[in-house]
Design a protein around this motif. Structure first.
Motif, PDB file in Angstrom:
ATOM      1  N   GLU A 141       0.814  -1.319   0.129  1.00 40.60           N
ATOM      2  CA  GLU A 141       0.191  -0.017  -0.027  1.00 40.60           C
ATOM      3  C   GLU A 141       0.949   0.577   0.327  1.00 40.60           C
ATOM      4  OE1 GLU A 141      -2.010   1.554   3.090  1.00 40.60           O
ATOM      5  OE2 GLU A 141      -0.453   1.897   4.840  1.00 40.60           O
ATOM      6  N   ASP A 142       0.078   2.337  -0.436  1.00 39.77           N
ATOM      7  CA  ASP A 142       0.648   4.169  -0.013  1.00 39.77           C
ATOM      8  C   ASP A 142      -0.162   4.466   0.555  1.00 39.77           C
ATOM      9  OD1 ASP A 142       2.938   3.269  -1.762  1.00 39.77           O
ATOM     10  OD2 ASP A 142       1.858   3.664  -3.859  1.00 39.77           O
ATOM     11  N   TYR A 143      -0.333   5.312   1.082  1.00 36.70           N
ATOM     12  CA  TYR A 143      -0.633   6.196   1.533  1.00 36.70           C
ATOM     13  C   TYR A 143      -0.624   8.143   2.179  1.00 36.70           C
ATOM     14  CZ  TYR A 143       2.283   6.378   5.582  1.00 36.70           C
ATOM     15  OH  TYR A 143       3.718   6.382   5.847  1.00 36.70           O
ATOM     16  N   PHE A 144      -1.612   8.587   2.051  1.00 42.24           N
ATOM     17  CA  PHE A 144      -1.926   9.659   2.476  1.00 42.24           C
ATOM     18  C   PHE A 144      -1.934   9.670   4.495  1.00 42.24           C
ATOM     19  CE2 PHE A 144      -1.781  14.298   2.464  1.00 42.24           C
ATOM     20  CZ  PHE A 144      -0.913  14.628   1.406  1.00 42.24           C
ATOM     21  N   PHE A 145      -1.446  10.566   5.493  1.00 45.32           N
ATOM     22  CA  PHE A 145      -0.737  11.210   6.118  1.00 45.32           C
ATOM     23  C   PHE A 145      -1.907  12.076   7.101  1.00 45.32           C
ATOM     24  CE2 PHE A 145       0.343  10.667  11.015  1.00 45.32           C
ATOM     25  CZ  PHE A 145      -0.847   9.932  11.532  1.00 45.32           C
ATOM     26  N   HIS A 146      -2.437  13.045   7.451  1.00 48.42           N
ATOM     27  CA  HIS A 146      -1.961  13.903   7.384  1.00 48.42           C
ATOM     28  C   HIS A 146      -3.242  13.815   8.983  1.00 48.42           C
ATOM     29  CE1 HIS A 146      -6.032  15.079   5.938  1.00 48.42           C
ATOM     30  NE2 HIS A 146      -5.225  15.126   4.677  1.00 48.42           N
ATOM     31  N   LEU A 147      -2.566  14.706   9.827  1.00 47.55           N
ATOM     32  CA  LEU A 147      -4.270  15.976  11.138  1.00 47.55           C
ATOM     33  C   LEU A 147      -5.840  16.518  10.495  1.00 47.55           C
ATOM     34  CD1 LEU A 147      -4.415  15.785  14.002  1.00 47.55           C
ATOM     35  CD2 LEU A 147      -3.277  17.644  14.134  1.00 47.55           C
ATOM     36  N   ILE A 148      -6.717  15.773  11.058  1.00 42.87           N
ATOM     37  CA  ILE A 148      -7.885  16.667  10.798  1.00 42.87           C
ATOM     38  C   ILE A 148      -8.401  17.316  10.726  1.00 42.87           C
ATOM     39  CG2 ILE A 148      -8.029  15.296   8.085  1.00 42.87           C
ATOM     40  CD1 ILE A 148     -10.065  13.708  10.016  1.00 42.87           C
ATOM     41  N   PHE A 149      -8.599  17.165  13.145  1.00 47.78           N
ATOM     42  CA  PHE A 149      -9.066  17.676  14.001  1.00 47.78           C
ATOM     43  C   PHE A 149      -8.053  18.248  15.242  1.00 47.78           C
ATOM     44  CE2 PHE A 149     -11.752  18.827  16.758  1.00 47.78           C
ATOM     45  CZ  PHE A 149     -12.939  19.340  16.259  1.00 47.78           C
ATOM     46  N   PRO A 150      -8.105  19.035  16.225  1.00 45.87           N
ATOM     47  CA  PRO A 150      -8.742  20.274  16.300  1.00 45.87           C
ATOM     48  C   PRO A 150      -7.970  21.125  15.118  1.00 45.87           C
ATOM     49  CG  PRO A 150      -7.173  20.205  17.544  1.00 45.87           C
ATOM     50  CD  PRO A 150      -7.239  18.851  17.041  1.00 45.87           C
ATOM     51  N   ASP A 151      -9.157  22.062  14.393  1.00 46.14           N
ATOM     52  CA  ASP A 151      -8.729  22.903  13.112  1.00 46.14           C
ATOM     53  C   ASP A 151      -6.911  23.915  13.631  1.00 46.14           C
ATOM     54  OD1 ASP A 151     -10.993  22.522  12.486  1.00 46.14           O
ATOM     55  OD2 ASP A 151     -11.420  24.463  12.204  1.00 46.14           O
ATOM     56  N   ASP A 152      -7.105  24.086  14.978  1.00 45.86           N
ATOM     57  CA  ASP A 152      -6.192  24.948  15.371  1.00 45.86           C
ATOM     58  C   ASP A 152      -4.649  24.202  15.450  1.00 45.86           C
ATOM     59  OD1 ASP A 152      -6.605  23.272  17.610  1.00 45.86           O
ATOM     60  OD2 ASP A 152      -6.327  25.458  19.006  1.00 45.86           O
ATOM     61  N   LYS A 153      -5.221  22.877  15.361  1.00 49.38           N
ATOM     62  CA  LYS A 153      -3.402  21.951  15.285  1.00 49.38           C
ATOM     63  C   LYS A 153      -2.930  21.541  13.606  1.00 49.38           C
ATOM     64  CE  LYS A 153      -3.336  20.844  19.933  1.00 49.38           C
ATOM     65  NZ  LYS A 153      -4.549  21.173  20.759  1.00 49.38           N
ATOM     66  N   ILE A 154      -3.736  21.425  12.712  1.00 50.40           N
ATOM     67  CA  ILE A 154      -3.315  21.036  11.711  1.00 50.40           C
ATOM     68  C   ILE A 154      -2.564  22.114  11.065  1.00 50.40           C
ATOM     69  CG2 ILE A 154      -5.796  20.556  11.490  1.00 50.40           C
ATOM     70  CD1 ILE A 154      -7.323  21.688   9.633  1.00 50.40           C
TER      71      ILE A 154
END
Ligand code: AKG
Length: 355
Positions: A141-154
């Motif tokens: 697999e390949d993936y995409f990873f990122h924070l989505i919540f809370p707004d002030d930390k993304i």
């Protein structure tokens, strides 16, 4: 550690045999096969429970209580469930699937602009597993990873800019899923006989509980009976939610065998993660699971991991659940310490960045 090869490139190269790094050892071959065949076989045996949450909104207390009991039972016996009538608009789920798929349909060179750099600690972005374990095993697999919540930390700067509606849709999804997280933690608190806000507070509440999104992109595989998309693991999170493009692949280890999850329309899969297992003193189970691949269709899944802050909170069995007859089953650890402990304990397989 060299840069990870993109599985998408490998899959498109026309090979009939997968490179040896992707071949799983004998010990992992139980119920390992093409996901479409495995899901057919699983039709006979035990199934991941399906829980309808509609009852939670009933004015009738008995109906609400019965619904809490269903969630409690599924979290206790399985630690994983399909939930329907979860409150996430189905249209939004469709949009999420669309923007994620459109991103992965971009040419590789364009996706590489978002490549993460695990060796320097930049774990967000486009990635593939690094062969940093002793056996050098890789995942299909390949993936995409990122924070989505809370707004002030993304950090929006590392999110896909293509398709152009990726950011808007994914942000909206994060906010709406956040409401489902609160609701499920309330239900799970009640299921343990606790006050409904208890688990949410213990995990950091609105400020500190983080939602991390990992889009898993599983290309077609010429030898799905030898490869794994994601190797067996329990989630380190408190709760995890999984959506997918209706291609089977998820397997959970239950009753001494691997059960392949059916594709249930309009449902979200919810996993109890390690943190909740710890807080509940083992009443709720963090189940071992893995991802299969197949010969026919690309599978895409969206996994959201709900995690407490790394160092702020000490995770330990809640006092209310510890008594003379039921001693604490887990020592106190921060989330970071739990991650390190798991890394250390693991004798084979590498640290999987996002979970
Ligand atoms: C993970 O990303 O950790 C998973 O377990 C994904 C499972 C799936 O793709 O269904």
């Amino acid at each position: 550690v060299s840069a990870a090869p993109r599985v998408e490139i490998l899959a498109k190269s026309g090979i009939n045999e997968i490179p040896t790094e992707y071949v799983r050892p004998e010990s992992e071959r139980l119920d390992l096969g093409d996901a479409f065949e495995e899901v057919k076989k699983a039709a006979e045996g035990p199934q991941i429970p399906l829980v309808d949450l509609e009852g939670l909104d009933s004015p009738d207390e008995e109906v609400r209580r019965a619904c809490v009991e269903e969630v409690r039972k599924a979290a206790t016996e399985w630690g994983v469930m399909h939930i329907v009538n979860h409150g996430l608009p189905l249209e939004l789920i469709e949009q999420l699937r669309k923007v994620g798929r459109e991103f992965f349909d971009l040419p590789i060179e364009q996706k590489e602009q978002y490549a993460n750099d695990q060796s320097s600690g930049k774990i967000q972005g486009y990635g593939s597993k690094l062969a940093n374990n002793a056996s050098g095993q890789l995942e299909w697999e390949d993936y995409f990873f990122h924070l989505i919540f809370p707004d002030d930390k993304i950090d929006i700067s590392i999110w896909p800019k293509q398709p152009t509606d990726y950011i808007e849709v994914t942000k909206k999804f994060g906010r709406q899923l956040r409401a489902v997280v609160t609701k499920m933690l309330e239900v799970l608190s009640l299921g343990l006989g606790l006050e409904e806000g208890k688990l949410h507070r213990e995990l950091g509440g609105m400020e500190d509980l983080l939602l991390q999104l990992k889009i898993n992109y599983y290309p077609i595989c010429p030898q799905p009976d030898l490869a794994l998309g994601v190797e067996a693991h329990t989630d380190i999170s408190a709760l995890s939610f999984i959506l997918h493009n209706m291609v089977p692949g998820l397997q959970v280890y239950y009753g001494g065998r691997w059960i392949t999850a059916k594709c249930v329309p309009d449902s979200i899969i919810m996993h109890v993660g390690d943190c909740l297992e710890i807080l509940s003193n083992g009443q709720y189970k963090s189940i071992l699971h893995r991802g299969l691949v197949n010969k026919e269709k690309v599978r895409v899944s969206w996994a959201v991991f709900c995690e407490p802050p790394k160092d702020k909170i000490v995770l330990k069995p809640l006092e209310e659940l510890v008594a003379d007859g039921t001693p604490a089953k887990f020592p106190p650890r921060t989330f970071e310490q739990h991650i390190q402990h798991k890394l250390f304990r693991k004798t084979r397989g590498a640290f999987k960045t996002p979970n």
